[in-house]
Design an enzyme around this catalytic site. Structure first.
Site, PDB file in Angstrom:
ATOM      1  N   SER A 131       0.841  -1.203   0.000  1.00 56.62           N
ATOM      2  CA  SER A 131       0.000   0.000   0.000  1.00 56.62           C
ATOM      3  C   SER A 131       0.877   1.254   0.000  1.00 56.62           C
ATOM      4  CB  SER A 131      -0.962  -0.047   1.197  1.00 56.62           C
ATOM      5  OG  SER A 131      -1.946   0.943   1.092  1.00 56.62           O
ATOM      6  N   HIS A 173      -3.762  -0.458  -4.650  1.00 54.98           N
ATOM      7  CA  HIS A 173      -5.229  -0.641  -4.573  1.00 54.98           C
ATOM      8  C   HIS A 173      -5.841  -0.246  -5.918  1.00 54.98           C
ATOM      9  CE1 HIS A 173      -5.044  -1.102  -0.151  1.00 54.98           C
ATOM     10  NE2 HIS A 173      -4.246  -0.048  -0.145  1.00 54.98           N
ATOM     11  N   GLU A 200      -4.886  -5.035  -5.385  1.00 51.51           N
ATOM     12  CA  GLU A 200      -4.788  -5.625  -4.055  1.00 51.51           C
ATOM     13  C   GLU A 200      -4.441  -7.112  -4.149  1.00 51.51           C
ATOM     14  OE1 GLU A 200      -8.469  -4.719  -2.098  1.00 51.51           O
ATOM     15  OE2 GLU A 200      -8.004  -2.586  -1.917  1.00 51.51           O
TER      16      GLU A 200
END
Length: 276
Positions: A131, A173, A200
């Protein structure tokens, strides 16, 4: 101009599987001697360092890693402390968790800890980021921009990253938050860079030979604007829709490879021959 490449990187699009097969986290663990080498979990980006540190410590311990430390830097002064510098010097893997990528660079930039990151990376330490920890790996990183929207001029905010991989811009993401518009905006402003969008529970392993391999359950998107023929990104009226001509996109799945120097995907012929 060829990209300035390094290896020893696993860059994860976020929300990696932590309860099932844990394919990506198992791959991380395969990069070290689980009995003797140190894995450092860097919780710099998160607002919940204790909770996140404990979660990943438990996961990696269950995967057989014996030596685990948590690097918790919540103030710049912590990045000057000798105990934290020594912790990183002993690391074989450094794992940056999610959170806010600007927190990582603003707390670490220009500190002794930042110098150690550069030094141990050159010496072969494996760096992993998920992330926000993924975005920060490149020399230019996206810090904000509109999700799930058409690309607009001047709506993507960028800042310098850690610079462990050069001449790419990473977004995470990716499909789940509809971020193709903001990556296109970032690449319009920096057409010399490759845009890499990572879904993801998906990651890229960057090899020092100049290519990456995709692992995980979803896709990786590579946007190449090196042959762009027109864009209005530098014109007035910053709220206008972005217009770009002659942009190339590749979509890659698990086990696909991408040559970062030639800027093209390729098949893994060795694995294909093994499966025949």
């Amino acid at each position: 101009m060829e990209p300035k490449l390094e290896g020893n990187l696993i860059i994860i699009g976020g929300a990696e599987d932590k309860k099932g097969e844990k394919e990506i986290l198992k791959e991380v663990c395969s990069k070290l001697d689980r009995e003797n080498e140190e894995l450092v979990i860097a919780t710099v980006a998160t607002e919940l360092p204790e909770e996140v540190g404990k979660e990943y410590t438990k996961i990696f311990r269950n995967l057989g890693v014996k030596k685990i430390s948590v690097l918790d830097i919540q103030e710049r002064e912590h990045a000057f402390e000798e105990k934290n510098v020594d912790m990183l010097k002993a690391a074989s893997i450094v794992f940056f968790t999610g959170g806010d990528q600007l927190k990582i660079t603003s707390l670490l930039g220009g500190t002794p800890l930042y110098k150690v990151i550069k030094d141990i990376y050159k010496d072969g330490c494996v760096f992993v980021g998920t992330s926000a920890g993924a975005s920060v790996m490149s020399d230019t990183m996206i810090i904000s921009g509109s999700d799930d929207d058409s690309p607009k001029k001047c709506t993507v905010k960028m800042a310098p990253g850690l610079g462990l991989i050069k001449d790419v811009i990473i977004d995470q993401h990716f499909a789940q938050r509809g971020r193709v518009g903001r990556l296109l905006g970032a690449i319009a402003e920096n057409p010399e860079c490759l845009g890499i969008g990572i879904d993801e529970d998906t990651a890229i392993e960057v090899c020092d030979k100049g290519y990456f391999k995709v692992i995980g359950s979803s896709a990786v998107y590579v946007i190449d604007a090196s042959n762009i023929s027109y864009t209005n990104v530098s014109e007035q009226n910053p709220d206008e829709l972005l217009s770009m001509f002659n942009v190339k996109m590749h979509v890659l799945k698990c086990d696909d490879r991408f040559d970062l120097i030639k800027r093209q995907p390729f098949e893994n012929k060795e694995e294909k021959n093994e499966n025949k």
